[in-house]
Design a protein around this motif. Structure first.
Motif, mmCIF file in Angstrom:
data_model
loop_
_atom_site.group_PDB
_atom_site.id
_atom_site.type_symbol
_atom_site.label_atom_id
_atom_site.label_comp_id
_atom_site.label_asym_id
_atom_site.label_seq_id
_atom_site.Cartn_x
_atom_site.Cartn_y
_atom_site.Cartn_z
ATOM 1 N N GLU A 1 -6.032 58.512 31.122
ATOM 2 C CA GLU A 1 -7.396 58.078 30.811
ATOM 3 C C GLU A 1 -8.441 59.161 31.053
ATOM 4 O OE1 GLU A 1 -5.174 56.488 32.760
ATOM 5 O OE2 GLU A 1 -6.153 55.570 34.502
ATOM 6 N N ASP A 2 -8.027 60.292 31.620
ATOM 7 C CA ASP A 2 -8.925 61.435 31.747
ATOM 8 C C ASP A 2 -8.988 62.250 30.455
ATOM 9 O OD1 ASP A 2 -7.659 61.859 35.066
ATOM 10 O OD2 ASP A 2 -9.606 61.015 34.498
ATOM 11 N N THR A 3 -8.158 61.900 29.490
ATOM 12 C CA THR A 3 -8.169 62.598 28.208
ATOM 13 C C THR A 3 -9.529 62.434 27.536
ATOM 14 O OG1 THR A 3 -5.795 62.353 27.866
ATOM 15 C CG2 THR A 3 -7.155 62.659 25.906
ATOM 16 N N ALA A 4 -10.144 63.561 27.186
ATOM 17 C CA ALA A 4 -11.483 63.543 26.598
ATOM 18 C C ALA A 4 -11.869 64.972 26.240
ATOM 19 C CB ALA A 4 -12.502 62.971 27.587
ATOM 20 N N VAL A 5 -12.983 65.089 25.541
ATOM 21 C CA VAL A 5 -13.639 66.386 25.398
ATOM 22 C C VAL A 5 -14.591 66.521 26.573
ATOM 23 C CG1 VAL A 5 -15.121 67.851 23.999
ATOM 24 C CG2 VAL A 5 -13.434 66.351 22.900
ATOM 25 N N TYR A 6 -14.452 67.609 27.295
ATOM 26 C CA TYR A 6 -15.286 67.854 28.463
ATOM 27 C C TYR A 6 -16.389 68.833 28.092
ATOM 28 C CZ TYR A 6 -12.186 65.248 31.495
ATOM 29 O OH TYR A 6 -11.480 64.224 32.098
ATOM 30 N N TYR A 7 -17.612 68.431 28.424
ATOM 31 C CA TYR A 7 -18.786 69.231 28.111
ATOM 32 C C TYR A 7 -19.448 69.714 29.391
ATOM 33 C CZ TYR A 7 -18.501 67.185 23.440
ATOM 34 O OH TYR A 7 -18.083 66.790 22.188
ATOM 35 N N CYS A 8 -19.854 70.956 29.367
ATOM 36 C CA CYS A 8 -20.657 71.504 30.448
ATOM 37 C C CYS A 8 -22.129 71.446 30.045
ATOM 38 C CB CYS A 8 -20.238 72.949 30.695
ATOM 39 S SG CYS A 8 -21.216 73.822 31.938
ATOM 40 N N TYR A 9 -23.012 71.286 31.013
ATOM 41 C CA TYR A 9 -24.443 71.338 30.718
ATOM 42 C C TYR A 9 -25.161 72.106 31.816
ATOM 43 C CZ TYR A 9 -25.129 67.533 34.136
ATOM 44 O OH TYR A 9 -25.158 66.773 35.279
ATOM 45 N N ALA A 10 -26.327 72.621 31.446
ATOM 46 C CA ALA A 10 -27.204 73.303 32.394
ATOM 47 C C ALA A 10 -28.595 72.706 32.254
ATOM 48 C CB ALA A 10 -27.250 74.799 32.125
ATOM 49 N N ASP A 11 -29.190 72.369 33.358
ATOM 50 C CA ASP A 11 -30.541 71.803 33.378
ATOM 51 C C ASP A 11 -31.538 72.903 33.723
ATOM 52 O OD1 ASP A 11 -29.580 68.582 34.775
ATOM 53 O OD2 ASP A 11 -29.839 69.227 32.693
#
Length: 114
Positions: free
Chosen positions: A88-98
């Motif tokens: 269930e951890d299968t996904a596209v992982y996105y990084c972000y910067a604030d």
């Protein structure tokens, strides 16, 4: 303007570990925090965790105890360490910067096989 780029996704068996990297470039002095989110097609993007410029780490309850975030200030990079991975951890992982706004990377696919 800030650019973030993820790397390190791939295929891993359930119970395994994976480390994702996220490198920031551009106006990095404006960055207040960097974090991760993930998304499964058809679902909303789910927040995973954040590391602030002050060093505080917050992790979503759904992955706490399995995921953690480290930072390399010299490389303007954060890492998402994922342990005890589940299908269930299968996904596209996105990084972000604030910074002045939220800047997103292009995403990296993580697939956990059962």
């Amino acid at each position: 303007q800030v650019t973030v780029m993820e790397s390190g996704g791939g295929l891993v068996q359930a119970g395994g570990s994976l480390r994702l990297s996220c490198a920031a470039s551009g106006n990095i002095v404006s960055i207040k925090a960097m974090g991760w989110a993930r998304q499964v097609p058809g679902n909303e993007r789910e927040w995973v965790g954040v590391k602030t410029s002050g060093g505080t780490t917050n992790i979503a309850g759904s992955v706490k105890g399995r995921f953690t975030i480290f930072r390399d200030n010299a490389e303007n990079t954060i890492y998402l360490h994922m342990n005890s991975l589940k299908p269930e951890d299968t996904a596209v992982y996105y990084c972000y910067a604030d910074g002045s706004e939220r800047y997103w990377g292009q995403g990296t696919q993580v697939t956990v096989s059962s």
